[in-house]
Write a protein that holds these residues in place. Structure first.
Motif, PDB file in Angstrom:
ATOM      1  N   LEU A 267       0.760  -1.030   0.295  1.00  0.00           N
ATOM      2  CA  LEU A 267      -0.720   0.079  -0.334  1.00  0.00           C
ATOM      3  C   LEU A 267       0.698   0.647  -0.240  1.00  0.00           C
ATOM      4  CD1 LEU A 267      -2.442   1.246   0.398  1.00  0.00           C
ATOM      5  CD2 LEU A 267      -2.390   0.448   2.617  1.00  0.00           C
ATOM      6  N   VAL A 268       1.621   0.928   1.409  1.00  0.00           N
ATOM      7  CA  VAL A 268       2.581   2.468   0.849  1.00  0.00           C
ATOM      8  C   VAL A 268       3.386   2.521  -0.373  1.00  0.00           C
ATOM      9  CG1 VAL A 268       5.117   3.414   1.855  1.00  0.00           C
ATOM     10  CG2 VAL A 268       2.571   2.651   3.425  1.00  0.00           C
ATOM     11  N   MET A 269       4.130   1.662  -1.424  1.00  0.00           N
ATOM     12  CA  MET A 269       4.625   1.019  -2.350  1.00  0.00           C
ATOM     13  C   MET A 269       3.078   1.932  -3.398  1.00  0.00           C
ATOM     14  SD  MET A 269       6.450  -2.183  -3.862  1.00  0.00           S
ATOM     15  CE  MET A 269       4.486  -2.670  -4.033  1.00  0.00           C
ATOM     16  N   ILE A 270       2.339   1.539  -3.401  1.00  0.00           N
ATOM     17  CA  ILE A 270       1.174   2.052  -4.013  1.00  0.00           C
ATOM     18  C   ILE A 270       1.821   3.654  -4.535  1.00  0.00           C
ATOM     19  CG2 ILE A 270      -1.010   2.184  -4.971  1.00  0.00           C
ATOM     20  CD1 ILE A 270      -1.237  -1.062  -4.467  1.00  0.00           C
ATOM     21  N   VAL A 271       1.152   3.977  -3.339  1.00  0.00           N
ATOM     22  CA  VAL A 271       1.349   5.548  -3.017  1.00  0.00           C
ATOM     23  C   VAL A 271       2.242   6.535  -3.425  1.00  0.00           C
ATOM     24  CG1 VAL A 271       0.748   7.198  -1.335  1.00  0.00           C
ATOM     25  CG2 VAL A 271      -0.371   5.322  -1.038  1.00  0.00           C
ATOM     26  N   TYR A 272       3.751   5.541  -2.891  1.00  0.00           N
ATOM     27  CA  TYR A 272       4.545   6.457  -3.422  1.00  0.00           C
ATOM     28  C   TYR A 272       4.900   6.643  -5.304  1.00  0.00           C
ATOM     29  CZ  TYR A 272       5.741   8.144   0.733  1.00  0.00           C
ATOM     30  OH  TYR A 272       5.878   8.893   2.131  1.00  0.00           O
ATOM     31  N   LEU A 273       4.667   4.858  -5.833  1.00  0.00           N
ATOM     32  CA  LEU A 273       5.239   4.907  -6.572  1.00  0.00           C
ATOM     33  C   LEU A 273       4.058   5.521  -8.361  1.00  0.00           C
ATOM     34  CD1 LEU A 273       5.868   1.205  -7.619  1.00  0.00           C
ATOM     35  CD2 LEU A 273       7.184   2.912  -7.421  1.00  0.00           C
ATOM     36  N   GLN A 274       2.981   5.717  -8.032  1.00  0.00           N
ATOM     37  CA  GLN A 274       1.818   6.934  -7.874  1.00  0.00           C
ATOM     38  C   GLN A 274       1.716   8.753  -7.523  1.00  0.00           C
ATOM     39  OE1 GLN A 274      -2.028   6.046  -6.773  1.00  0.00           O
ATOM     40  NE2 GLN A 274      -2.005   4.186  -8.118  1.00  0.00           N
ATOM     41  N   LEU A 275       2.595   8.984  -6.588  1.00  0.00           N
ATOM     42  CA  LEU A 275       3.072  10.631  -6.065  1.00  0.00           C
ATOM     43  C   LEU A 275       3.129  10.890  -6.997  1.00  0.00           C
ATOM     44  CD1 LEU A 275       2.070  12.364  -3.394  1.00  0.00           C
ATOM     45  CD2 LEU A 275       5.746  11.539  -3.267  1.00  0.00           C
ATOM     46  N   GLY A 276       4.407  11.070  -8.355  1.00  0.00           N
ATOM     47  CA  GLY A 276       4.801  11.871  -9.117  1.00  0.00           C
ATOM     48  C   GLY A 276       4.412  12.616 -10.254  1.00  0.00           C
ATOM     49  N   THR A 277       3.470  10.734 -10.552  1.00  0.00           N
ATOM     50  CA  THR A 277       2.243  11.258 -11.911  1.00  0.00           C
ATOM     51  C   THR A 277       1.030  12.404 -10.453  1.00  0.00           C
ATOM     52  OG1 THR A 277       2.464   8.829 -13.018  1.00  0.00           O
ATOM     53  CG2 THR A 277       0.143  10.116 -12.954  1.00  0.00           C
ATOM     54  N   THR A 278       0.422  12.338  -9.893  1.00  0.00           N
ATOM     55  CA  THR A 278       0.104  13.074  -9.027  1.00  0.00           C
ATOM     56  C   THR A 278       0.192  14.187  -8.859  1.00  0.00           C
ATOM     57  OG1 THR A 278      -0.729  11.055  -7.678  1.00  0.00           O
ATOM     58  CG2 THR A 278      -0.915  13.616  -6.678  1.00  0.00           C
ATOM     59  N   VAL A 279       1.151  14.622  -8.754  1.00  0.00           N
ATOM     60  CA  VAL A 279       2.763  15.668  -8.776  1.00  0.00           C
ATOM     61  C   VAL A 279       2.159  16.788 -10.305  1.00  0.00           C
ATOM     62  CG1 VAL A 279       4.391  17.363  -8.386  1.00  0.00           C
ATOM     63  CG2 VAL A 279       3.518  15.606  -6.803  1.00  0.00           C
ATOM     64  N   ARG A 280       2.727  15.552 -10.796  1.00  0.00           N
ATOM     65  CA  ARG A 280       2.397  16.220 -12.525  1.00  0.00           C
ATOM     66  C   ARG A 280       0.645  16.584 -13.113  1.00  0.00           C
ATOM     67  NH1 ARG A 280       3.850  11.940 -16.322  1.00  0.00           N
ATOM     68  NH2 ARG A 280       1.570  11.653 -16.731  1.00  0.00           N
ATOM     69  N   ASN A 281      -0.393  16.127 -12.519  1.00  0.00           N
ATOM     70  CA  ASN A 281      -1.508  16.392 -12.672  1.00  0.00           C
ATOM     71  C   ASN A 281      -1.856  17.146 -12.594  1.00  0.00           C
ATOM     72  OD1 ASN A 281      -0.994  14.941 -15.204  1.00  0.00           O
ATOM     73  ND2 ASN A 281      -1.718  12.836 -14.328  1.00  0.00           N
ATOM     74  N   ASN A 282      -1.423  17.807 -11.423  1.00  0.00           N
ATOM     75  CA  ASN A 282      -1.493  18.605 -10.510  1.00  0.00           C
ATOM     76  C   ASN A 282      -3.086  18.266  -9.269  1.00  0.00           C
ATOM     77  OD1 ASN A 282      -1.998  21.073  -8.661  1.00  0.00           O
ATOM     78  ND2 ASN A 282      -3.003  22.628 -10.806  1.00  0.00           N
ATOM     79  N   ARG A 283      -3.065  17.107  -8.882  1.00  0.00           N
ATOM     80  CA  ARG A 283      -3.837  16.399  -8.466  1.00  0.00           C
ATOM     81  C   ARG A 283      -3.648  15.983  -6.383  1.00  0.00           C
ATOM     82  NH1 ARG A 283      -8.418  16.451 -11.557  1.00  0.00           N
ATOM     83  NH2 ARG A 283      -7.930  15.104 -13.899  1.00  0.00           N
ATOM     84  N   LEU A 284      -2.987  16.934  -6.301  1.00  0.00           N
ATOM     85  CA  LEU A 284      -2.177  17.012  -4.773  1.00  0.00           C
ATOM     86  C   LEU A 284      -2.892  17.880  -3.946  1.00  0.00           C
ATOM     87  CD1 LEU A 284       1.028  17.162  -4.228  1.00  0.00           C
ATOM     88  CD2 LEU A 284      -0.413  15.173  -4.111  1.00  0.00           C
ATOM     89  N   ALA A 285      -4.053  17.423  -2.748  1.00  0.00           N
ATOM     90  CA  ALA A 285      -4.889  19.026  -1.848  1.00  0.00           C
ATOM     91  C   ALA A 285      -4.275  19.723  -1.626  1.00  0.00           C
ATOM     92  CB  ALA A 285      -5.312  17.468  -0.936  1.00  0.00           C
ATOM     93  N   ARG A 286      -4.694  21.083  -2.607  1.00  0.00           N
ATOM     94  CA  ARG A 286      -4.389  22.648  -1.434  1.00  0.00           C
ATOM     95  C   ARG A 286      -5.116  23.639  -1.977  1.00  0.00           C
ATOM     96  NH1 ARG A 286       0.383  24.432  -6.348  1.00  0.00           N
ATOM     97  NH2 ARG A 286      -1.299  24.808  -7.632  1.00  0.00           N
ATOM     98  N   THR A 287      -4.980  24.116  -1.137  1.00  0.00           N
ATOM     99  CA  THR A 287      -5.846  25.016  -1.232  1.00  0.00           C
ATOM    100  C   THR A 287      -5.599  26.145  -2.759  1.00  0.00           C
ATOM    101  OG1 THR A 287      -6.542  25.173   0.720  1.00  0.00           O
ATOM    102  CG2 THR A 287      -7.102  27.390  -0.195  1.00  0.00           C
TER     103      THR A 287
END
Length: 152
Positions: A34-54
């Motif tokens: 589960l931790v590995m899945i989260v970290y392997l998807q983090l780069g794509t999440t950042v690139r697509n501006n999908r991180l939670a922020r105001t």
């Protein structure tokens, strides 16, 4: 990876219902996967501006001053790069410790597995996210400086 995790969990539930006991390594492998899945998807999440922020602050600023909004966005991305870099550095230290001390998960007599392959994939994922943050920060700062704008 998600399908593998689901198969492990379903197999464990089935084994618990049939035999009354859990399969070896399922809880440990599930946690690391589960931790590995989260970290392997983090780069794509950042690139697509999908991180939670105001966004309301930047959205208001974007309407009034796009360059200022880009500057603050670049600061946000630099902070993200710093955090991901710190996590990567910490993970690297944990990886070295796992290799040096031959860290294993599981029950010694029943079934064990080394932890370093999981740590390597976590390190790769967080390092890629840090690099992606840097790329986005550079783009934001270039936009804030007005580079690439064509004026008549």
């Amino acid at each position: 990876m998600i399908a593998l995790l689901m198969a492990m969990i379903c197999s464990d539930v089935f084994a618990r219902n049939i035999t009354g006991g859990s399969l070896p390594l399922v809880s440990e492998l599930g946690a690391l996967t589960l931790v590995m899945i989260v970290y392997l998807q983090l780069g794509t999440t950042v690139r697509n501006n999908r991180l939670a922020r105001t966004e309301f602050f930047l959205a208001l600023m974007e309407n009034r001053s796009p360059r200022t909004a880009a500057f603050f966005s670049g600061l946000w991305e630099l902070a993200g790069a710093a955090v991901c870099g710190a996590i990567a550095w910490s993970t690297y230290g944990i990886l070295l410790k796992d290799i040096e001390h031959r860290e294993f998960i599981g029950v010694t007599v029943v079934m064990t597995m080394q932890t370093w392959p999981f740590r390597v994939l976590i390190l790769v994922g967080v390092a890629v996210a840090a690099i992606q943050f840097v790329v986005l920060a550079v783009r934001s700062f270039l936009k804030a400086s007005g580079a690439g704008e064509h004026r008549p």
